[in-house]
Design an enzyme around this catalytic site. Structure first.
Site, short mmCIF file in Angstrom:
data_model
loop_
_atom_site.label_atom_id
_atom_site.label_comp_id
_atom_site.label_asym_id
_atom_site.label_seq_id
_atom_site.Cartn_x
_atom_site.Cartn_y
_atom_site.Cartn_z
CG PHE A 54 -2.01 1.00 1.16
CD1 PHE A 54 -3.11 0.79 0.35
CD2 PHE A 54 -1.94 2.18 1.89
CE1 PHE A 54 -4.13 1.73 0.26
CE2 PHE A 54 -2.95 3.13 1.81
CZ PHE A 54 -4.05 2.90 1.00
CG ASP A 67 0.20 -1.81 6.93
OD1 ASP A 67 -0.83 -2.11 7.58
OD2 ASP A 67 0.25 -0.84 6.15
CE1 TYR A 120 -9.34 2.35 6.86
CE2 TYR A 120 -8.50 3.68 8.68
CZ TYR A 120 -8.36 3.17 7.41
OH TYR A 120 -7.24 3.47 6.67
CE LYS A 121 -7.61 -1.04 5.42
NZ LYS A 121 -8.27 -0.33 4.29
NE ARG A 171 -9.69 -3.62 -2.44
CZ ARG A 171 -9.16 -2.97 -1.41
NH1 ARG A 171 -8.00 -3.36 -0.90
NH2 ARG A 171 -9.76 -1.91 -0.90
#
Length: 416
Positions: A123, A204, A229-230, A376
Site C-alpha cells: 500500500f 502492516d 476501520y476495516k 475486490r
C-alpha cells in the site's frame, strides 16, 4: 462444492455466527462487500460512541478520570482488548494515532540507516512514510529502499523477499495481506529470516486484523501497525493501533509526545520526556476519544465469538466465492487459492474491472476497484452470509453476459 442458492441458504442456516449479523447495519437494499476498505456500522459501536458523548455531557473534564473506561487510559485499555486478536501480551499493544503516523513513529525509533526491504505491491502510504524517514536522515531512498518485485503482478514470493535480505538490511517491512490480491504472507517465516540476518521485522496488518489470527509475540515480530476501520468495524477515521515487542521496551521513541509519557508522572509537566514502560510510549497526542469509542464497542463481537471462528467462516466464504467465480469463464481469480496464503477478500480480475465495479454498485453491490484490473470482493464474516455471496456471483454473471458494463464511462479520477 455445490455453489447453488439452496446450498448457500443451508450454509447460512448452519452458520454459528449468524446471530451476530443482526447487530450490523447494512445499507438498505445493498450487498456490502467492501469491509476490507470500510466496515459497516454496528449497534455495539454506536452504543459505545453514544456512551462517550453522554459521559462528556455529564462529566465534562472529569471524564478523563471518572468515565468507564476512563479516558486517560483509553489507549492502553483498548490495547489490552486488541492483544488477543494479534497474539500479543497486553503491554505490547496500544491504540493511538493513525496507521501512517504509527509507521513514522516506529521507523523514527528503530531505523537508523541501512536498507529497508519492502515490495512493489505494498500500500503506497508505507513507502511514503519510509522514504520520508530516510530523507530525514539525509539518505537517498533510491539507494536504501530495496523493493522486491512481483513475478506475476499479483503476489510476492517469500523466497524473493528472503533473497533480498542482506547484511546491510536494517528492517524488513511487509504487509500481512497484500491489499490488491489478498495474498497472506507467512509472518513467522519472514521474521525468522530477517532476524537471521540481524534485521528487525515489522508488518502492516491493516488488511488482516479482525480477519486473520496472528501470534506476533510467539513469532518474535519486532513491531506492527494497523487500522481499525476495516474488519474491526470501528468507523471512518477510527483510531489506529500498534504493537511493539517487549524486548524493545525502554527504547526511546523517535516521535515523543506527551500521551506517550509515563502515566504516573505525566501531569507533573516536566519538560523532559519520560516514556511509558511499555507500548504506550509510542502514543503521541491525546487519545481522540470519539474516534476510539466505536472501537470499544466493535470489539465486543470478537470477544464473544473469538477470532478463530471468524477466520474459519471467512475462509469458507472466500472458498465459496472462488468456486463461483471459477464457473464464470469471463473472470479470473487473482487471490491465492491455498487458505494459508489468503486473507479475507478475493480479487476478481477482468479487463473491464472498473466498469464492472460501477455496474455492481449501480445494482447495489458495494465493492471497490484497484488498478489495473481488480474488483475486490470482501465477504466480511460477521455480517455477510453465503447467500449474499451467491447473489454477488449472479450479478457478476449477468453484467458480463448482457455487457451491461459498456453503459458506464471508463475510469476517471476520484475515490474507487
Amino acid at each position: 462444492m455445490d455453489t447453488g442458492a439452496d446450498d448457500a441458504k443451508r450454509r447460512d442456516e448452519a452458520d454459528p455466527l449468524a446471530s451476530v449479523r443482526d447487530r450490523f447495519s447494512i445499507p438498505e437494499g445493498e450487498l456490502y462487500m467492501d469491509g476490507n476498505s470500510l466496515g459497516v456500522h454496528s449497534s455495539d459501536a454506536e452504543r459505545a460512541l453514544s456512551n462517550a458523548v453522554e459521559e462528556w455531557k455529564e462529566l465534562g473534564i472529569r471524564g478523563w478520570t471518572d468515565a468507564d473506561p476512563d479516558w486517560f487510559h483509553y489507549g492502553e485499555r483498548l490495547g489490552d482488548r486488541l492483544a488477543p486478536l494479534v497474539g500479543a501480551d497486553e503491554a505490547e499493544v496500544v491504540v493511538g494515532n493513525s496507521t501512517t503516523v504509527n509507521i513514522h513513529a516506529l521507523f523514527s525509533t528503530f531505523y537508523d540507516g541501512g536498507e529497508v526491504v519492502v515490495n512493489e505491491l505494498d500500500f503506497p502510504t508505507d513507502h511514503y512514510a519510509i522514504r520520508a524517514q530516510m530523507r530525514r536522515l539525509g539518505l537517498d531512498p533510491d539507494d536504501h529502499l530495496v523493493v522486491v518485485e512481483s513475478r506475476d503482478g499479483r503476489t510476492i514470493e517469500e523466497e524473493d523477499v528472503i533473497d533480498a535480505l542482506s547484511p546491510e538490511t536494517s528492517i524488513l517491512f511487509m504487509p500481512s495481506v497484500l491489499y490488491r490480491s489478498g495474498q497472506l504472507l507467512d509472518l513467522k517465516r519472514l521474521t525468522d529470516a530477517a532476524h537471521a540476518r540481524g534485521a528487525l521485522a515489522g508488518f502492516d496488518l491493516a488488511h488482516s486484523v479482525g480477519a486473520v489470527p496472528h501470534r506476533l509475540s510467539e513469532w518474535g515480530v519486532d513491531f506492527a501497525v494497523w487500522c481499525s476501520y476495516k474488519y474491526l468495524n470501528a468507523g471512518p477515521g477510527a483510531v489506529a493501533g500498534l504493537y511493539v515487542n517487549e524486548r524493545h521496551f525502554g527504547t526511546e521513541p523517535g516521535l515523543a509526545g506527551w500521551w506517550g509519557h509515563d502515566k504516573e508522572t505525566q501531569f507533573e509537566m516536566e519538560t523532559t520526556f519520560t516514556p511509558a514502560a511499555d507500548a504506550g510510549a509510542w502514543q503521541i497526542g491525546t487519545v481522540p476519544v470519539f474516534s476510539a469509542a466505536p472501537l470499544s464497542g466493535s470489539l465486543e463481537p470478537f470477544e464473544e465469538v473469538g477470532i478463530d471462528p471468524v477466520r474459519e467462516k471467512s475462509l469458507s466464504l472466500t472458498d465459496f466465492l472462488i468456486e463461483i467465480v471459477d464457473e464464470l469463464p469471463e473472470y479470473r481469480v487473482g487471490t491465492p487459492r491455498d487458505p494459508e496464503r489468503r486473507g479475507g477478500h478475493v480479487a476478481v480480475e477482468h479487463e473491464e474491472a472498473y466498469r464492472i465495479g460501477e455496474a455492481l454498485k449501480e445494482r447495489g453491490v458495494v465493492v471497490d476497484f484497484r488498478p489495473p484490473n481488480v474488483v475486490r470482493v470482501c465477504p466480511a464474516p460477521l455480517y455477510v452470509g453465503f447467500h449474499d455471496v451467491w447473489r454477488v456471483g449472479e450479478h457478476l454473471r449477468e453484467i458480463v453476459e448482457t455487457r451491461e458494463y459498456e453503459s458506464f464511462d471508463r475510469r476517471g479520477g476520484g475515490v474507487t
